[in-house]
Enzyme design. Structure first.
Site, short mmCIF file in Angstrom:
data_model
loop_
_atom_site.label_atom_id
_atom_site.label_comp_id
_atom_site.label_asym_id
_atom_site.label_seq_id
_atom_site.Cartn_x
_atom_site.Cartn_y
_atom_site.Cartn_z
N GLY A 11 48.68 44.39 40.47
CA GLY A 11 47.68 43.88 40.84
C GLY A 11 47.56 42.46 40.58
O GLY A 11 48.55 41.90 40.87
N GLY A 14 49.08 40.87 37.26
CA GLY A 14 50.46 41.13 37.18
C GLY A 14 51.27 40.23 37.97
O GLY A 14 52.43 39.76 37.79
N TYR A 50 45.21 40.93 46.99
CA TYR A 50 44.70 40.33 45.89
C TYR A 50 44.90 38.79 45.70
O TYR A 50 44.22 38.16 45.21
CB TYR A 50 45.39 40.65 44.45
N THR A 138 41.79 32.90 32.07
CA THR A 138 42.71 32.94 33.28
C THR A 138 42.30 33.66 34.30
O THR A 138 41.87 34.74 34.20
CB THR A 138 44.21 33.43 32.67
N ALA A 140 43.46 35.03 37.97
CA ALA A 140 45.03 35.23 38.71
C ALA A 140 45.09 34.38 39.69
O ALA A 140 46.06 33.69 40.05
CB ALA A 140 45.01 36.75 39.08
N LYS A 191 35.36 40.14 25.18
CA LYS A 191 34.67 39.14 26.02
C LYS A 191 34.19 39.58 27.21
O LYS A 191 33.22 39.20 27.88
CB LYS A 191 35.65 37.93 26.36
#
Length: 332
Positions: A11, A14, A50, A138, A140, A191
């Site tokens: 994804g 990753g 993605y 973070t 991605a 979160k």
């Protein structure tokens, strides 16, 4: 220190972590469960779905062969949805050597028992496994684009935490280490619940004051639960706590925030999920955090209201009114 790494989960996150490791000169094998998706990645040399515009470094290859990926490197990094975490461990178990080293960037709880993912690893693989959890503020796409980022790598083994951090760390990506694997996991999971709450508030048009109050009181809830489970208070003021909370509650790159926004704007749960078309970890995390709070007698009113919206069909505006109607009390 291993100069190779196997990343499980193709994804957005990753793939971004695989790109980061490969940029650092680490031989990297990325595994995806969908052969068609893996074929597209290999053909394009990037994850167009993605992370459009982020080409793979030469040292990054992709496979749909799980055994090949597990046996490629002594270090495995899992970046898969929390609901698939346990089943993936069960699948890789036959391919592991006698001294597994497992790290994960998954943020959530076990969907069956509400366990921390570190507890799931022990349950499936035993307590001899070296483990580490990665978390922090973070997105991605920003990591894949090479924008400055900082994360925390937590392990009860300082040596292992440092090994994982060294594979990812460079002048654009700071990887700090921590021994508080419990606190880092709780911060990363909870979160997402608060991001749904902040999204709901913004979707209802309640303004910046409300968002700031939710973030602040949400941090208090996370600290209550995290310390009850054994986490260290300072962890929740760091990258894996406050840092990640601010990011995911305030930026629309966050799937959990976008999901909450849709609910606040009157859209149904399924419609919101279809529009996002990726995992929204905060949904299951809301259930598991609520149940853990009940089990340990921890007061988490924001989490409770998000749980009621998601699982008891409580209208979002009523959830806000319930929070505002709580009795006045000291802040601390």
């Amino acid at each position: 220190m291993p100069r190779s790494i196997s990343v499980l989960g193709a994804g957005s996150w990753g793939t971004a972590l695989a790109i980061q490791a490969a940029r650092n000169g680490c031989d990297t094998l990325l595994w995806g469960h969908n052969p068609q998706h893996v074929s597209a990645l290999n053909k394009a040399g990037k994850n167009q779905r993605y992370l459009a515009g982020c080409p793979f470094p030469a040292s990054l290859t992709v496979t749909d062969n799980l055994q090949q990926c597990v046996q490629f490197s002594p270090l495995l990094l899992l970046s898969i949805p929390s609901h698939a975490f346990k089943s993936t461990l069960q699948q890789i178990k036959p391919f592991l050597d006698d001294q597994p080293r497992i790290a994960w960037a998954t943020k959530g709880f076990d969907n069956d028992k509400g366990s921390l993912l570190s507890e799931v690893v022990v349950e499936i693989l035993g307590d001899h496994v070296l483990t580490a959890a990665l978390s922090g503020p973070t997105f991605a796409k920003e990591v894949a684009d090479g924008l400055p980022t900082a994360i925390t790598v937590a392990s009860t083994s300082q040596t292992f935490a440092s090994q994982v951090a060294a594979i990812l760390h460079n002048h654009r990506f700071r990887a700090y280490t921590s021994s508080d694997i419990i606190g880092v996991q709780v911060g990363g999971a909870c979160k997402n619940v608060m991001a749904i709450a902040a999204g709901i508030a913004d979707g209802l048009g309640l303004g910046a004051n409300t968002r700031a109050a939710l973030v602040t009181r949400g941090l208090t809830e996370i600290m209550r639960l995290g310390t009850q489970l054994g986490g260290q208070p300072d962890t929740f003021m760091g990258l894996a706590g406050l840092g990640d909370l601010i990011l995911t509650c305030t930026d629309d790159q966050s799937r959990n925030r976008r999901f909450g926004l849709a609910l606040g704007q009157g859209k149904g749960r399924e419609q919101a999920l279809q529009e996002i078309n990726q995992s929204v970890e905060g949904i299951s995390a809301a259930r598991e955090a609520y149940l853990l709070a009940q089990k340990h007698n921890v007061e988490m009113p924001i989490t409770e209201q998000v749980y009621n919206v998601l699982f008891n069909n409580l209208p979002p505006i009523q959830a806000v009114q319930n929070l505002l109607a709580r009795e006045q009390k000291p802040e601390i």
